[in-house]
Design a protein around this motif. Structure first.
Motif, PDB file in Angstrom:
ATOM      1  N   ASP A   3       7.564  84.600 -34.143  1.00  0.00           N
ATOM      2  CA  ASP A   3       7.699  83.264 -34.233  1.00  0.00           C
ATOM      3  C   ASP A   3       6.664  82.429 -33.600  1.00  0.00           C
ATOM      4  OD1 ASP A   3      10.246  83.674 -35.357  1.00  0.00           O
ATOM      5  OD2 ASP A   3      11.327  83.564 -33.735  1.00  0.00           O
ATOM      6  N   LYS A   4       6.371  81.704 -34.317  1.00  0.00           N
ATOM      7  CA  LYS A   4       5.252  80.596 -34.040  1.00  0.00           C
ATOM      8  C   LYS A   4       5.675  79.290 -33.539  1.00  0.00           C
ATOM      9  CE  LYS A   4       1.862  80.067 -36.995  1.00  0.00           C
ATOM     10  NZ  LYS A   4       0.717  79.817 -38.101  1.00  0.00           N
ATOM     11  N   ASN A   5       5.144  78.630 -32.392  1.00  0.00           N
ATOM     12  CA  ASN A   5       5.663  77.403 -32.310  1.00  0.00           C
ATOM     13  C   ASN A   5       4.098  76.625 -32.646  1.00  0.00           C
ATOM     14  OD1 ASN A   5       5.588  74.979 -30.701  1.00  0.00           O
ATOM     15  ND2 ASN A   5       6.637  75.846 -28.923  1.00  0.00           N
ATOM     16  N   GLN A   6       4.230  76.091 -33.858  1.00  0.00           N
ATOM     17  CA  GLN A   6       2.957  75.459 -34.556  1.00  0.00           C
ATOM     18  C   GLN A   6       2.825  74.069 -33.539  1.00  0.00           C
ATOM     19  OE1 GLN A   6       1.105  76.950 -36.938  1.00  0.00           O
ATOM     20  NE2 GLN A   6      -0.019  75.252 -36.199  1.00  0.00           N
ATOM     21  N   ALA A   7       3.728  73.453 -33.264  1.00  0.00           N
ATOM     22  CA  ALA A   7       3.344  72.010 -32.487  1.00  0.00           C
ATOM     23  C   ALA A   7       2.494  72.401 -31.079  1.00  0.00           C
ATOM     24  CB  ALA A   7       4.646  71.334 -32.313  1.00  0.00           C
ATOM     25  N   ALA A   8       2.878  73.560 -30.586  1.00  0.00           N
ATOM     26  CA  ALA A   8       2.279  73.861 -29.204  1.00  0.00           C
ATOM     27  C   ALA A   8       0.931  74.209 -29.807  1.00  0.00           C
ATOM     28  CB  ALA A   8       2.880  75.007 -28.432  1.00  0.00           C
ATOM     29  N   ASP A  10      -0.981  73.312 -32.437  1.00  0.00           N
ATOM     30  CA  ASP A  10      -1.811  72.456 -32.786  1.00  0.00           C
ATOM     31  C   ASP A  10      -2.254  71.495 -31.662  1.00  0.00           C
ATOM     32  OD1 ASP A  10      -1.410  73.331 -35.421  1.00  0.00           O
ATOM     33  OD2 ASP A  10       0.338  71.643 -35.786  1.00  0.00           O
TER      34      ASP A  10
END
Length: 192
Positions: A3-8, A10
Motif C-alpha cells: 500500500d502506498k501513502n501517495q500524499a506522504a 508527494d
C-alpha cells in the motif's frame, strides 16, 4: 505491491525548508508543538536509548542568547560579521527547538549511531513542522558548537552537543526552488 501513502510521498518529493528569516508569528502553540515533537521522537533509535532531547526557545530567551553570542564571539576573536550573522538567528527568532545530542552509555550501540539518530530527529522535526503547514528551518552556526555558549546559554552537560536549532513559524514568503542533487550521478548499483 505494498500500500502506498501517495500524499506522504508527494510531500517528501517536494518538501522545502523555509529560510528562517522569512518566518514570523504566529508560531505553534504548546499542544501543536508537542505533536510535532512526538512525531520527531518516532525517529529510528537503535537500542531505544533516546540519545537526544529537546529545548524549546521562546520569548525573551532569544534576546539573552543573542547577547551571549556577542559576548562569546568577542571572547573567541570572531569577526563582527560572524558575530552579527550568528546573532541574527536569535534576533529574528520567535520559536525554535534545540535538538540536543545526549549520548547514552552502551556496549551495543556505538556513539556514532546515536549521533545519526539525533540528526534523524532534526530532519523528522523539520518535516513534521512542514507537513503540518508551518515554515521551518534547521540552523546551527558557530555558537551551537561552542561549549561555553551551550553550557551557559542552553544548560548542556559536557557530553551533550547541539545537533540543530529548528526554527518554526509562519512563512511570510514562499522560498524559490533551489537546485537539487543529481541522484543518478550519486547512486551506485551493486548486484553481486
Amino acid at each position: 505491491m505494498p500500500d502506498k501513502n501517495q500524499a506522504a510521498l508527494d510531500f517528501l518529493l517536494t518538501r522545502r525548508s523555509r529560510p528562517a528569516k522569512t518566518l514570523q508569528a504566529p508560531v505553534p502553540d504548546r499542544d501543536t508543538l508537542m505533536t510535532l515533537l512526538t512525531a520527531a521522537a518516532r525517529t529510528p533509535d537503535h537500542g531505544k536509548l533516546e540519545p537526544w532531547r529537546f529545548i524549546v526557545l521562546e520569548g525573551a530567551v532569544f534576546t539573552r542568547l543573542s547577547a551571549l553570542v556577542a559576548e562569546r564571539g568577542a571572547a573567541l576573536g570572531k569577526s563582527e560579521e560572524d558575530i552579527t550573522k550568528a546573532q541574527n538567528q536569535f534576533d529574528m527568532g520567535n520559536l525554535a527547538v534545540v535538538v540536543v545530542e545526549s549520548p547514552k552509555p552502551s556496549e551495543k550501540i556505538p556513539a556514532l549511531e546515536q549521533t545519526y539518530s539525533t540528526g534523524a530527529v532534526c530532519l523528522a522535526l523539520l518535516n513534521a513542522a512542514l507537513a503540518a503547514g508551518w515554515g521551518a528551518n534547521w540552523l546551527s552556526g558557530w555558537p551551537s558548537h561552542d561549549a561555553e555558549f551551550c553550557a551557559t546559554g542552553l544548560g548542556l552537560a559536557p557530553q551533550e552537543r547541539v545537533a540543530g536549532i529548528i526554527h518554526i513559524g509562519t512563512e511570510k514568503s514562499a522560498p524559490p526552488e533551489r537546485p537539487r542533487p543529481d541522484v543518478e550521478a550519486i547512486t551506485a548499483w551493486h548486484s553481486r
